[in-house]
Design an enzyme around this catalytic site. Structure first.
Site, PDB file in Angstrom:
ATOM      1  N   MET A 155     -54.074  32.147 -21.995  1.00 11.21           N
ATOM      2  CA  MET A 155     -52.734  32.693 -22.189  1.00 11.21           C
ATOM      3  C   MET A 155     -51.061  31.869 -22.313  1.00 11.21           C
ATOM      4  SD  MET A 155     -51.745  36.061 -21.114  1.00 11.21           S
ATOM      5  CE  MET A 155     -52.806  37.484 -20.511  1.00 11.21           C
ATOM      6  N   ILE A 158     -48.091  32.867 -27.439  1.00 10.95           N
ATOM      7  CA  ILE A 158     -48.847  34.107 -28.106  1.00 10.95           C
ATOM      8  C   ILE A 158     -50.055  34.886 -27.500  1.00 10.95           C
ATOM      9  CG2 ILE A 158     -50.611  34.685 -30.617  1.00 10.95           C
ATOM     10  CD1 ILE A 158     -49.021  31.376 -31.239  1.00 10.95           C
ATOM     11  N   ARG A 239     -57.420  29.039 -34.260  1.00 10.98           N
ATOM     12  CA  ARG A 239     -57.607  27.943 -35.141  1.00 10.98           C
ATOM     13  C   ARG A 239     -59.330  27.894 -35.279  1.00 10.98           C
ATOM     14  NH1 ARG A 239     -52.903  27.028 -36.192  1.00 10.98           N
ATOM     15  NH2 ARG A 239     -51.712  24.722 -36.469  1.00 10.98           N
ATOM     16  N   GLU A 268     -61.314  25.615 -43.637  1.00  9.63           N
ATOM     17  CA  GLU A 268     -60.210  25.870 -45.033  1.00  9.63           C
ATOM     18  C   GLU A 268     -59.735  25.314 -45.784  1.00  9.63           C
ATOM     19  OE1 GLU A 268     -56.525  27.312 -42.710  1.00  9.63           O
ATOM     20  OE2 GLU A 268     -58.425  27.898 -40.748  1.00  9.63           O
ATOM     21  N   HIS A 287     -54.996  32.446 -43.384  1.00  8.84           N
ATOM     22  CA  HIS A 287     -54.403  32.008 -42.305  1.00  8.84           C
ATOM     23  C   HIS A 287     -52.601  32.525 -42.686  1.00  8.84           C
ATOM     24  CE1 HIS A 287     -54.195  27.775 -39.679  1.00  8.84           C
ATOM     25  NE2 HIS A 287     -53.317  28.649 -39.383  1.00  8.84           N
ATOM     26  N   ALA A 289     -51.053  34.720 -40.036  1.00  6.03           N
ATOM     27  CA  ALA A 289     -50.447  34.559 -39.064  1.00  6.03           C
ATOM     28  C   ALA A 289     -48.726  34.752 -39.197  1.00  6.03           C
ATOM     29  CB  ALA A 289     -50.745  34.136 -37.746  1.00  6.03           C
TER      30      ALA A 289
HETATM   31  N1  LIG Z   1     -52.550  31.373 -37.368  1.00  8.00           N
HETATM   32  C1  LIG Z   1     -51.731  31.124 -37.711  1.00  8.00           C
HETATM   33  O1  LIG Z   1     -50.558  30.931 -38.560  1.00  8.00           O
HETATM   34  C2  LIG Z   1     -51.236  30.700 -36.100  1.00  8.00           C
HETATM   35  C3  LIG Z   1     -49.954  30.723 -35.708  1.00  8.00           C
HETATM   36  C4  LIG Z   1     -49.564  30.276 -34.642  1.00  8.00           C
HETATM   37  C5  LIG Z   1     -50.339  29.551 -33.390  1.00  8.00           C
HETATM   38  N2  LIG Z   1     -51.556  29.346 -34.397  1.00  8.00           N
HETATM   39  C6  LIG Z   1     -52.227  28.658 -33.092  1.00  8.00           C
HETATM   40  O2  LIG Z   1     -51.893  28.893 -31.758  1.00  8.00           O
HETATM   41  C7  LIG Z   1     -52.415  27.944 -30.591  1.00  8.00           C
HETATM   42  C8  LIG Z   1     -51.764  28.721 -29.458  1.00  8.00           C
HETATM   43  O3  LIG Z   1     -50.146  28.735 -29.818  1.00  8.00           O
HETATM   44  P1  LIG Z   1     -48.503  29.536 -28.649  1.00  8.00           P
HETATM   45  O4  LIG Z   1     -47.985  29.297 -28.843  1.00  8.00           O
HETATM   46  O5  LIG Z   1     -49.401  30.493 -27.334  1.00  8.00           O
HETATM   47  O6  LIG Z   1     -49.463  28.009 -27.755  1.00  8.00           O
HETATM   48  P2  LIG Z   1     -49.471  27.497 -26.160  1.00  8.00           P
HETATM   49  O7  LIG Z   1     -49.235  26.291 -25.495  1.00  8.00           O
HETATM   50  O8  LIG Z   1     -48.108  28.870 -25.555  1.00  8.00           O
HETATM   51  O9  LIG Z   1     -50.691  28.421 -25.513  1.00  8.00           O
HETATM   52  C9  LIG Z   1     -52.149  28.078 -26.090  1.00  8.00           C
HETATM   53  C10 LIG Z   1     -52.997  28.350 -24.489  1.00  8.00           C
HETATM   54  O10 LIG Z   1     -54.517  28.089 -24.535  1.00  8.00           O
HETATM   55  C11 LIG Z   1     -54.755  27.463 -22.715  1.00  8.00           C
HETATM   56  N3  LIG Z   1     -55.576  26.836 -23.634  1.00  8.00           N
HETATM   57  C12 LIG Z   1     -56.141  25.397 -23.970  1.00  8.00           C
HETATM   58  N4  LIG Z   1     -57.006  25.385 -23.255  1.00  8.00           N
HETATM   59  C13 LIG Z   1     -58.040  25.853 -23.337  1.00  8.00           C
HETATM   60  C14 LIG Z   1     -59.266  26.195 -22.658  1.00  8.00           C
HETATM   61  N5  LIG Z   1     -60.405  25.561 -23.174  1.00  8.00           N
HETATM   62  N6  LIG Z   1     -59.785  27.187 -22.579  1.00  8.00           N
HETATM   63  C15 LIG Z   1     -58.977  28.282 -21.977  1.00  8.00           C
HETATM   64  N7  LIG Z   1     -57.340  28.463 -22.379  1.00  8.00           N
HETATM   65  C16 LIG Z   1     -56.874  26.648 -22.929  1.00  8.00           C
HETATM   66  C17 LIG Z   1     -53.297  26.421 -22.993  1.00  8.00           C
HETATM   67  O11 LIG Z   1     -53.305  26.127 -21.277  1.00  8.00           O
HETATM   68  C18 LIG Z   1     -52.207  27.408 -22.991  1.00  8.00           C
HETATM   69  O12 LIG Z   1     -51.690  28.180 -21.929  1.00  8.00           O
HETATM   70  C19 LIG Z   1     -51.419  27.035 -31.603  1.00  8.00           C
HETATM   71  O13 LIG Z   1     -52.192  26.219 -30.583  1.00  8.00           O
HETATM   72  C20 LIG Z   1     -52.486  27.541 -32.981  1.00  8.00           C
HETATM   73  O14 LIG Z   1     -53.245  26.613 -32.676  1.00  8.00           O
HETATM   74  C21 LIG Z   1     -51.999  30.065 -35.404  1.00  8.00           C
END
Ligand SMILES: NC(=O)c1ccc[n+]([C@@H]2O[C@H](COP(=O)([O-])OP(=O)(O)OC[C@H]3O[C@@H](n4cnc5c(N)ncnc54)[C@H](O)[C@@H]3O)[C@@H](O)[C@H]2O)c1
Length: 328
Positions: A155, A158, A239, A268, A287, A289
């Site tokens: 949470m 995103i 990911r 990927e 990929h 999003a």
């Molecule tokens: N598909 C895409 O194009 C795309 C685009 C943007 C981001 N992403 C991925 O989305 C991820 C999240 O982005 P964000 O900006 O929300 O990051 P963020 O750091 O705000 O959120 C990540 C959350 O995951 C939680 N987390 C970490 N380990 C965990 C676990 N073991 N269990 C449960 N929760 C856990 C963290 O505490 C944090 O709240 C990025 O790290 C990236 O890998 C993918």
């Protein structure tokens, strides 16, 4: 005064590239495919800055080949392609692009959720393959979104944006699992923090929004899919390695879960002979999003700001290792 030398590993939107070219002596990799590792290593040997993409592996060997490197600006919010401790140890500042792509990525997770739950991609293939003969009372049935329960793994920015769409737009009950409590999600959206087992057992949709780290690699394994409802839909636009792809394939094939929507795979790109691609109940996207015009422009702006700040010796606007004070 001569401009600092940087390597930009792909042609990013001009919103960032123009600024980089103004301030730096920039060498930009012009190809669609990323520079091979050895090429990247050679290219950055005399550079002070690197603008990297998630397809570029920034590891100790690469860093040791670039003694003048002061900053790595990653054109992504995720930075699992960068060995951050190795950068920190060498005094190299690392930046990412948080926030710039939050809405775009949550929108896409929701799009995948609709597509997987309601056969959007499969329906399109059905039409194009010439199979649409009539209206079928028992055909193409999917699962309903409105009022369902969504389980959010991670949470963060995103995750919250996805929860917001689900709660406010579709009256969904929000369960979440994170290492931290999100008071904001609980107060704004009535989200409930639960353990993984409860989330998997009770959710109609399970969506992954955590970063890739040691605790999340393979988090969605065979055991996890077995705990989900048979009618549940799994979404991952975080990911690929967060899910075990073989286990996901088997869960989808054996009807342990209903469908899946993936923007990310492991590896990927996904191999064209991957078993997953033989299944009708999975939607796979390449990929994309964060791929809106607005998000990619904002990412380019922030990535350029990080790069330039690092070269000037200023704190990065979006630092990953703020403890590193960039060398001027
Ligand atoms: N598909 C895409 O194009 C795309 C685009 C943007 C981001 N992403 C991925 O989305 C991820 C999240 O982005 P964000 O900006 O929300 O990051 P963020 O750091 O705000 O959120 C990540 C959350 O995951 C939680 N987390 C970490 N380990 C965990 C676990 N073991 N269990 C449960 N929760 C856990 C963290 O505490 C944090 O709240 C990025 O790290 C990236 O890998 C993918």
């Amino acid at each position: 005064m001569s401009k600092p030398k940087v390597f930009v590993s792909r042609v990013i939107p001009s919103a960032g590239l123009d600024r980089i070219r103004e301030y730096c002596d920039a060498e930009v990799w012009p190809e669609q495919m990323p520079p091979p590792y050895e090429v990247l290593k050679a290219k950055i040997a005399d550079k002070q800055g690197l603008l990297a993409l998630l397809t570029d592996q920034v590891d100790p060997e690469l860093l040791d080949a670039a003694p003048d490197l002061r900053v790595v600006s990653n054109y992504a919010v995720g930075f699992d392609n960068v060995d951050v401790p190795a950068c920190t140890a060498r005094g190299v500042a690392v930046g990412n692009t948080p926030g710039a792509l939050t809405d775009a990525t949550a929108d896409f997770a929701f799009a995948l959720l609709c597509a997987a739950a309601r056969h959007v991609a499969a329906g399109d293939r059905y039409v194009r393959d010439g199979n649409w003969k009539t209206w079928e009372p028992r055909g193409h049935r999917g699962v309903e979104l409105f009022g369902a329960t969504i389980g959010i793994i991670g949470m963060g920015r995103i995750g919250y944006a996805m929860a917001y769409r689900c709660a406010r737009g579709f009256d969904m009950k929000v369960l979440y699992h994170d290492q931290y409590r999100s008071e904001k999600a609980e107060t704004d959206l009535g989200a409930q923090a639960v353990d993984m087992d409860t989330l998997l057992r009770e959710s109609d949709f399970v969506t992954v929004h955590c970063d890739l780290n040691e605790s999340t690699v393979g988090l969605m394994n065979a055991d996890a899919f077995r705990k989900m409802k048979k009618t549940a839909v799994f979404i991952n636009d975080a990911r690929g390695p967060v899910h075990d792809q073989r286990a996901l394939y088997e869960a989808l094939r054996d009807g342990e879960i209903f469908a899946a929507g993936l923007d990310v795979t492991d590896p990927e790109p996904i191999a064209m002979d991957a078993p997953l691609l033989t299944l009708p109940n999975v939607v796979v996207c390449p990929h994309i999003a964060s791929a809106t015009f607005a998000a990619r422009n904002r990412m380019a702006e922030i990535a350029a700001q990080n790069l330039i700040a690092g070269l000037k010796g200023d704190p990065l606007p979006a630092p990953v290792n703020p403890e590193v004070k960039p060398r001027a």
